[in-house]
Design a protein around this motif. Structure first.
Motif, mmCIF file in Angstrom:
data_model
loop_
_atom_site.group_PDB
_atom_site.id
_atom_site.type_symbol
_atom_site.label_atom_id
_atom_site.label_comp_id
_atom_site.label_asym_id
_atom_site.label_seq_id
_atom_site.Cartn_x
_atom_site.Cartn_y
_atom_site.Cartn_z
ATOM 1 N N TYR A 256 -67.646 70.933 -18.948
ATOM 2 C CA TYR A 256 -68.358 69.673 -18.246
ATOM 3 C C TYR A 256 -68.868 68.588 -19.207
ATOM 4 N N SER A 260 -73.751 65.368 -16.689
ATOM 5 C CA SER A 260 -72.989 64.944 -15.651
ATOM 6 C C SER A 260 -73.247 65.950 -14.323
ATOM 7 N N HIS A 308 -74.423 64.692 -8.939
ATOM 8 C CA HIS A 308 -74.300 63.748 -10.309
ATOM 9 C C HIS A 308 -75.736 63.918 -11.023
ATOM 10 N N GLY A 414 -66.642 55.242 -12.710
ATOM 11 C CA GLY A 414 -68.134 55.484 -12.739
ATOM 12 C C GLY A 414 -69.123 54.668 -11.962
#
Length: 782
Positions: A256, A260, A308, A414
């Motif tokens: 990852y 994030s 998130h 995003g």
């Protein structure tokens, strides 16, 4: 006594429980079943257990409750024929008064229970008469100083399991002779009352769900424990399936981007429950991690996404548990890792098939949530998640019958995207454009109205461009062909001032242009706007209405069942005759409004359709009379040709079948039948309801049950072994009370360990298996 509705709904009972079915002015009357699968832990309770053992064919009897605490309540348990009405006379009600007799129903083993509310047993004794099936007995129950009903904790014992796709049997404890409501069983929805059962004289209760169970369940029991109202919750898991852990995979997500989130994706058996420990905390941080559970979908895919910004650590040590087995994996941060980012879109050119669930697809950032509003049957805020490639798929909850618009918003590159809209139209059908015709209206009266009608495939959507409008430039008008394929559309009244109009008709993506022209020689015959005489209508059938108006007039209808909310139109012929048919059957008195030109003036008529009753339809019949125990059963019968036959278990709807043109119908039970009888209710419009009961047929004898164990060590639990038919289910009973079951192996061998230590000198159980004789064995202490 006035009958009032009990605060819990009726549920299907099972061995070990009973259903609370009514509160009769303070008297609770319940059918009952044998107690629980948990074995008694003391010799006293074992003696009580032996005292209540009854054969299901035993004579009418009261097996418990011939004494009670002064001033408390009565609680009676007894036996009768299975599924029989039992009437008790002399029972006290609230305040101690005695009213009319009370009738309860025994369960499938023949056990029944009745108990009164606290404070009702004020007399020193009660003489009771118990009657069932033509037999009757008289008993006396007496107040006994120092007598107390059993008080136990309200519990749902942990570690209970169910087989995926089968009904769930849940057991627990509560105060004796009290009601227990269970929330969360398969089919239950938030806001609904719980399914009711009752604790027996030992405080044990059990209940079986009406619907099969899929996935873990969080169940809640509400009732009385240790003399107080309580509630408890317990999570019930499905039993591990062969190869379930081995089928589990992690396809991606162990890498990852720092800061994030984790996005874990893999494969498993459909319906597998995956528990993941050690995940990032909700808002990051350095805690010990959180636990999440996900379920593999029908295709065997599972996915878990954290919030998130939650993945703030350099790594996470994760533990995955599936089917009772676990494995550990490490997820690691990688600055070079970049997830797929895409624009939020709705794929162009998507269509739906009328009468089917619609599927809409599009794109967004990978593994982000996408809000899709406007899908038929879905509430606002319905969301889906984009996959690893940024593709998402959403489906309507209901079959689609008309064009609809979706409004989509999600993450793109995003950031939050603007709302993207798209209209989803009906998919073209083979021959749909070729089936389109214009049968009337290609000429019109100068300065009159352009009215066109024709035929198409049922529910074809027809776009018409170029119709004159009184409000300015023409625009696209839409009309949908009705269930018979008829369509009609008109311009604004008296708006056709030009000599001609070129109209474009678009159907199923293809278009044709036709010219309509003014014809000064059209002879417009004037008639009153009126209904034809002598019309009749029948309940349950579509209404066809006939009448007159000026020739070529556009006649508007409002109020006909199944027609658009803004009404429908028909075009009168050259003689001024018109016909209109409702889109759906008439169910009762139906007011309608009809408007159009009659006698040269625009008029309106109001009327009420008053239908007559439909002739009696053929009755529903059942040809099947028996079933094979332990197997699914094909059930057959007859009804009216092409009738819909609804199938109920008690008052609960299960499914429906459609009779053939010859009236024959059939269906196969969803699960195997393990009881001695099987009852269902059939309902079909226009026919009387039918309740039928099948009985178990005699079965060919299979391998006998044998017991190899002969003795036990007093004060210890005992492993009991034996043999039966390969893979046979062996039910274990204490007398007539079901305790548990085991499944023999492929070699026929079976075993189980007693739930509690044995403190008596002997230990007796009865074993039952489909197709073979029951076996009762007794072990002796060594």
């Amino acid at each position: 006594m006035e009958q009032q509705k009990h605060p819990t709904t009726t549920g299907r009972r099972c061995a070990g429980g009973a259903i609370a079915v009514a509160v009769l002015a303070g008297l609770v009357a319940l059918p009952a079943t044998p107690a629980t699968a948990a074995e008694p832990s003391t010799s006293a309770s074992q003696a009580a257990e032996r005292a209540t053992q009854q054969d299901t064919t035993a004579a009418l009897a009261v097996t418990h409750g011939l004494e009670y605490a002064p001033g408390d309540r009565l609680g009676l348990t007894g036996t009768a024929a299975p599924n029989a009405d039992v009437t008790i006379t002399g029972i006290p009600r609230k305040g101690g008064t005695i009213d009319r007799p009370v009738t309860v129903r025994s369960d499938q083993s023949g056990k029944w229970i009745v108990f009164t509310v606290p404070g009702s047993a004020l007399a020193e004794s009660y003489d009771l008469a118990v009657a069932s099936g033509g037999a009757s007995i008289d008993v006396t129950t007496r107040a006994t100083d120092g007598y107390r009903l059993a008080e136990r904790e309200l519990t749902i014992p942990a570690e209970q399991r169910f087989v995926r796709g089968e009904t769930l049997t849940l057991t627990g404890t509560a105060d004796a002779y009290t009601s227990v409501a269970v929330l969360g069983l398969p089919g239950w929805k938030p806001g609904q009352p719980g399914t009711g059962t009752t604790a027996d004289e030992n405080g044990d209760w059990s209940i079986t769900s009406e619907e099969p169970a899929f996935g873990a369940l969080l169940l809640e029991a509400r009732g009385q424990g240790l003399g107080q109202s309580r509630w408890v919750q317990e999570r019930v898991e499905q039993e591990a399936r062969p190869g379930e852990f081995e089928a589990f995979t992690i396809e991606e997500g162990l890498v990852y981007a720092p800061g994030s989130r984790l996005v874990l994706v893999g494969e498993a058996l459909p319906g597998s429950i995956i528990t993941v420990d050690g995940l990032p905390e909700q808002h990051g941080g350095s805690g010990s991690g959180t636990t999440r559970r996900v379920t593999a979908d029908d295709d065997g895919t599972w996915q878990l996404v954290t919030l998130h910004g939650s993945a703030t650590a350099d790594r996470y040590d994760l533990t995955f548990t599936v089917g009772g087995s676990s494995r550990s994996e490490r997820a690691t941060a990688d600055e070079s890792f970049v997830p797929v980012q895409r624009d939020v879109t709705v794929t162009e050119g998507q269509t739906y098939v009328r009468g089917e669930v619609a599927t809409v697809t599009g794109t967004a950032d990978a593994y982000t949530s996408v809000r899709v509003d406007g899908l038929p049957g879905r509430t606002l805020g319905y969301g889906v998640v984009a996959d690893r490639n940024g593709n998402w798929t959403a489906t309507s909850a209901d079959p689609v019958t008309n064009v609809f618009e979706v409004r989509v918003q999600g993450q793109q590159h995003g950031t939050v995207s603007p709302v993207v809209t798209a209209v989803i139209d009906q998919a073209p059908r083979e021959g749909e454009f070729e089936a389109f015709t214009i049968e009337r209206g290609l000429t019109y009266v100068p300065d009159g109205t352009v009215g066109l009608s024709g035929t198409a495939l049922p529910f074809s959507r027809i776009a018409v461009d170029g119709l004159p409008s009184a409000s300015g430039p023409s625009k696209t008008n839409w009309v949908v062909a009705d269930v018979d394929g008829a369509w009609a559309i008109a311009s604004s009244d008296r708006a056709a001032t030009a000599d001609r109009y070129d109209l474009t008709f678009t159907v199923a993506g293809s278009a044709v242009t036709r010219t309509v022209t003014a014809d000064p020689d059209l002879d417009v015959v004037e008639h009153d706007l009126a209904f034809a005489s002598g019309q009749s209508f029948v309940v349950g059938e579509r209404a066809t209405i006939r009448g007159t108006s000026d020739a070529f007039a556009v006649v508007h209808f409002r109020g006909l069942p199944g027609d658009p909310s803004n009404g429908k139109i028909v075009i009168a012929d050259a003689d001024g005759n018109w016909v209109a048919t409702s889109g759906e059957p008439i169910t009762g008195r139906t007011p309608i409004i009809v408007s159009g030109f009659g006698g040269g003036e625009y008029r309106s008529l109001q009327a009420t359709i008053v239908p007559s009753e439909r002739p009696q339809t053929p009755p529903v019949t059942v040809a099947t009379t028996t079933f094979v125990k332990g197997k699914k059963q094909l059930i057959e019968g007859t009804a009216a040709p092409k009738a819909k036959v609804n199938i109920y278990s008690g008052s609960k709807y299960l499914m429906h079948v459609i009779a053939g043109a010859d009236g024959k119908w059939s269906y196969t039970t969803g699960g195997v039948i393990n009881t001695d009888t099987f009852t269902r209710t059939l309902k079909s419009e226009g026919a009387k309801d039918v309740t039928f009961t099948l009985t178990a047929a005699e079965q060919e004898q299979t391998a006998p049950i044998t017991v190899a164990t002969t003795s036990f060590v007093k004060g210890e639990k005992q492993r009991i072994e034996g043999a039966a038919a390969p893979k046979a289910r062996v039910d274990v009973y204490s007398g007539s009370k079901y305790l548990m079951h085991v499944i023999a192996g492929a070699d026929g061998k079976w075993s189980y360990t007693t739930g509690a230590v044995i403190n008596d000198d002997t230990f007796t159980r009865t074993l039952k298996s489909a197709g073979t004789k029951d076996v009762t064995f007794t072990l002796h202490a060594r």
